[in-house]
Write a protein that holds these residues in place. Structure first.
Motif, PDB file in Angstrom:
ATOM      1  N   GLY A   1      13.742 -42.717  18.646  1.00 28.22           N
ATOM      2  CA  GLY A   1      13.003 -41.528  18.230  1.00 28.22           C
ATOM      3  C   GLY A   1      11.723 -41.942  17.534  1.00 28.22           C
ATOM      4  N   ILE A   2      10.634 -41.218  17.794  1.00 30.80           N
ATOM      5  CA  ILE A   2       9.331 -41.553  17.227  1.00 30.80           C
ATOM      6  C   ILE A   2       8.737 -40.318  16.563  1.00 30.80           C
ATOM      7  N   ASP A   3       8.293 -40.499  15.322  1.00 34.72           N
ATOM      8  CA  ASP A   3       7.628 -39.439  14.558  1.00 34.72           C
ATOM      9  C   ASP A   3       6.163 -39.831  14.406  1.00 34.72           C
ATOM     10  N   LEU A   4       5.274 -39.027  14.978  1.00 34.86           N
ATOM     11  CA  LEU A   4       3.844 -39.323  14.951  1.00 34.86           C
ATOM     12  C   LEU A   4       3.152 -38.479  13.894  1.00 34.86           C
TER      13      LEU A   4
ATOM     14  N   ILE B   1      10.436 -36.236   8.403  1.00 35.46           N
ATOM     15  CA  ILE B   1      11.060 -36.078   9.720  1.00 35.46           C
ATOM     16  C   ILE B   1      11.724 -37.377  10.148  1.00 35.46           C
ATOM     17  N   ALA B   2      11.001 -38.483  10.031  1.00 38.66           N
ATOM     18  CA  ALA B   2      11.543 -39.768  10.470  1.00 38.66           C
ATOM     19  C   ALA B   2      12.797 -40.145   9.703  1.00 38.66           C
ATOM     20  N   LEU B   3      12.778 -39.952   8.387  1.00 42.95           N
ATOM     21  CA  LEU B   3      13.928 -40.350   7.578  1.00 42.95           C
ATOM     22  C   LEU B   3      15.114 -39.416   7.783  1.00 42.95           C
ATOM     23  N   ALA B   4      14.857 -38.143   8.076  1.00 40.67           N
ATOM     24  CA  ALA B   4      15.964 -37.249   8.424  1.00 40.67           C
ATOM     25  C   ALA B   4      16.633 -37.717   9.711  1.00 40.67           C
ATOM     26  N   MET B   5      15.832 -38.078  10.713  1.00 43.06           N
ATOM     27  CA  MET B   5      16.409 -38.588  11.962  1.00 43.06           C
ATOM     28  C   MET B   5      17.189 -39.877  11.710  1.00 43.06           C
ATOM     29  N   ALA B   6      16.604 -40.772  10.931  1.00 41.14           N
ATOM     30  CA  ALA B   6      17.229 -42.074  10.712  1.00 41.14           C
ATOM     31  C   ALA B   6      18.552 -41.962   9.970  1.00 41.14           C
ATOM     32  N   THR B   7      18.600 -41.088   8.962  1.00 36.61           N
ATOM     33  CA  THR B   7      19.823 -40.986   8.157  1.00 36.61           C
ATOM     34  C   THR B   7      20.890 -40.131   8.828  1.00 36.61           C
ATOM     35  N   GLU B   8      20.478 -39.174   9.650  1.00 42.20           N
ATOM     36  CA  GLU B   8      21.452 -38.286  10.275  1.00 42.20           C
ATOM     37  C   GLU B   8      21.890 -38.755  11.659  1.00 42.20           C
ATOM     38  N   VAL B   9      21.138 -39.672  12.243  1.00 43.47           N
ATOM     39  CA  VAL B   9      21.543 -40.292  13.521  1.00 43.47           C
ATOM     40  C   VAL B   9      21.471 -41.808  13.318  1.00 43.47           C
ATOM     41  N   PRO B  10      22.419 -42.369  12.598  1.00 43.69           N
ATOM     42  CA  PRO B  10      22.303 -43.767  12.177  1.00 43.69           C
ATOM     43  C   PRO B  10      22.321 -44.779  13.311  1.00 43.69           C
ATOM     44  N   ASN B  11      22.790 -44.377  14.486  1.00 41.03           N
ATOM     45  CA  ASN B  11      22.767 -45.315  15.617  1.00 41.03           C
ATOM     46  C   ASN B  11      21.420 -45.323  16.330  1.00 41.03           C
TER      47      ASN B  11
ATOM     48  N   ARG C   1      17.250 -45.748  16.696  1.00 45.48           N
ATOM     49  CA  ARG C   1      16.154 -46.540  16.153  1.00 45.48           C
ATOM     50  C   ARG C   1      14.954 -45.610  15.999  1.00 45.48           C
ATOM     51  N   ILE C   2      14.484 -45.479  14.771  1.00 45.67           N
ATOM     52  CA  ILE C   2      13.446 -44.503  14.458  1.00 45.67           C
ATOM     53  C   ILE C   2      12.162 -45.227  14.061  1.00 45.67           C
ATOM     54  N   TYR C   3      11.060 -44.768  14.642  1.00 46.05           N
ATOM     55  CA  TYR C   3       9.746 -45.339  14.356  1.00 46.05           C
ATOM     56  C   TYR C   3       8.820 -44.215  13.894  1.00 46.05           C
ATOM     57  N   ALA C   4       7.998 -44.527  12.895  1.00 44.31           N
ATOM     58  CA  ALA C   4       7.088 -43.524  12.334  1.00 44.31           C
ATOM     59  C   ALA C   4       5.711 -44.133  12.160  1.00 44.31           C
ATOM     60  N   ALA C   5       4.682 -43.331  12.451  1.00 48.71           N
ATOM     61  CA  ALA C   5       3.301 -43.778  12.300  1.00 48.71           C
ATOM     62  C   ALA C   5       2.537 -42.799  11.422  1.00 48.71           C
ATOM     63  N   GLU C   6       1.659 -43.340  10.575  1.00 46.07           N
ATOM     64  CA  GLU C   6       0.793 -42.535   9.716  1.00 46.07           C
ATOM     65  C   GLU C   6      -0.532 -43.271   9.544  1.00 46.07           C
ATOM     66  N   ASN C   7      -1.655 -42.533   9.617  1.00 52.78           N
ATOM     67  CA  ASN C   7      -2.960 -43.201   9.498  1.00 52.78           C
ATOM     68  C   ASN C   7      -3.774 -42.751   8.292  1.00 52.78           C
ATOM     69  N   SER C   8      -3.188 -41.954   7.408  1.00 49.47           N
ATOM     70  CA  SER C   8      -3.827 -41.639   6.136  1.00 49.47           C
ATOM     71  C   SER C   8      -3.323 -42.632   5.095  1.00 49.47           C
TER      72      SER C   8
ATOM     73  N   ALA D   1      18.013 -48.826   7.401  1.00 53.74           N
ATOM     74  CA  ALA D   1      17.725 -50.060   8.130  1.00 53.74           C
ATOM     75  C   ALA D   1      17.236 -49.798   9.546  1.00 53.74           C
ATOM     76  N   ASN D   2      17.488 -48.598  10.068  1.00 56.13           N
ATOM     77  CA  ASN D   2      17.098 -48.267  11.446  1.00 56.13           C
ATOM     78  C   ASN D   2      15.752 -47.563  11.516  1.00 56.13           C
ATOM     79  N   ALA D   3      14.989 -47.531  10.425  1.00 57.35           N
ATOM     80  CA  ALA D   3      13.708 -46.818  10.384  1.00 57.35           C
ATOM     81  C   ALA D   3      12.568 -47.794  10.150  1.00 57.35           C
ATOM     82  N   THR D   4      11.513 -47.677  10.958  1.00 60.61           N
ATOM     83  CA  THR D   4      10.343 -48.549  10.873  1.00 60.61           C
ATOM     84  C   THR D   4       9.095 -47.694  10.672  1.00 60.61           C
ATOM     85  N   LEU D   5       8.272 -48.063   9.707  1.00 57.31           N
ATOM     86  CA  LEU D   5       7.033 -47.352   9.397  1.00 57.31           C
ATOM     87  C   LEU D   5       5.848 -48.269   9.666  1.00 57.31           C
ATOM     88  N   VAL D   6       4.814 -47.728  10.352  1.00 57.92           N
ATOM     89  CA  VAL D   6       3.593 -48.501  10.580  1.00 57.92           C
ATOM     90  C   VAL D   6       2.379 -47.662  10.209  1.00 57.92           C
TER      91      VAL D   6
END
Length: 290
Positions: A125-128, A135-145, A147-154, A171-176
């Motif tokens: 799952g990807i949160d742009l 949004i990303a952390l809700a997905m990551a914690t509620e669907v622990p299996n 892999r969640i990726y999130a991007a922010e440019n501010s 552990a399944n959430a990545t922020l860039v």
């Protein structure tokens, strides 16, 4: 207002009056939360303390009065408390980041349901434009299996998101730190879900609520002349990231559903559909990658 309050109940009452005069919605709720913040008590505990006539010190009364004065100037309650509730999460928020809204809790449910329906061992799952990371952390914690990726440019928002990712420690959430257009090329064609709450207010529009107009960052609000510029880019980026049959989920304004469906359909998406929130306003549009 002067700090003459002697009990929790009379303090809540006086703060409620101050906030009501300032036009703050639900002033009684905010008053209880502000008093609770000063006393480090939950709202239910404040209500119980009010019933029992628990006394408060002058120092507490003065502290709450200062907080109430800030709220009366329509500074967001979440900025004053330093936290925002989102589903099961408590997130750090403040100046420079969009405060997550209750309606977005419904929007992210579409993503959670889609991820849970995947047969993959680790659906992606990807949160742009993640903002606070809600949004990303809700997905990551509620669907622990997943892999969640999130991007922010501010920069400002990214700092808040990084704090929330650290605190949540999923552990399944990545922020860039990356813009929406160029995010995650290494994931092209592999995501099951792409979700975004992009800026969608037309540039010439003036948000009604002072909390939004004066405190939410402009970059999180305004989306071009018709409010849909970022959504046009989101359509292109999500088509790159999603695998065939993957789901795009977009939060938007109540009058934008038809226009967004037209954009997505024109870009080749299938089954574009708009759904209402609990207030019966159009809020979410989904589509399937062909």
């Amino acid at each position: 207002m002067t700090p003459e309050t002697a009990t929790v109940g009379t303090l809540v009452t006086s703060i409620t009056e101050v906030l009501a005069k300032a036009g703050v919605p639900n002033p009684d709720v905010d008053a209880e939360l502000l008093v609770g913040h000063a006393l480090e008590l939950g709202r239910g505990e404040i209500q119980a303390a009010a019933l029992t006539g628990r006394p408060v010190t002058d120092a507490v009364a003065q502290s709450v009065t200062l907080l109430a004065d800030r709220r009366a100037q329509r500074e967001p309650l979440q900025h004053i408390l330093g936290r925002a509730a989102f589903r099961s999460l408590s997130l750090a928020v403040g100046p420079g980041v969009f405060v997550p809204r209750p309606e977005t809790e419904q929007v992210v449910q579409f993503a959670i349901d889609a991820l849970r329906s995947m047969p993959d061992a680790e659906p992606i799952g990807i949160d742009l434009g993640t903002g606070s990371g809600a949004i990303a952390l809700a997905m990551a914690t509620e669907v622990p299996n997943a892999r969640i990726y999130a991007a922010e440019n501010s920069v400002d928002a990214f700092l808040w998101a990084r704090q929330n990712f650290t605190e949540t420690a999923a552990a399944n959430a990545t922020l860039v730190f990356e813009n929406l257009a160029g995010a995650f090329p290494e994931l092209d064609g592999s995501a099951s879900v792409v979700i975004s709450n992009p800026p969608y207010v037309p540039d010439a529009a003036i948000p009604h609520d002072p909390e939004v107009r004066f405190f939410d960052p402009a970059a999180a609000l305004y989306g071009g002349e018709d409010g849909l510029d970022v959504i046009r880019q989101l359509s292109e980026t999500a088509a790159r990231l999603l695998r065939p049959g993957g789901t795009l989920i977009v939060e938007h304004g109540e009058l934008q559903g038809e226009a967004i469906r037209d954009i997505l359909t024109g870009d080749g998406w299938r089954a574009a559909a708009t759904f209402r929130d609990l207030t019966q306003r159009d809020r979410t549009t989904t589509a399937i990658r062909a």
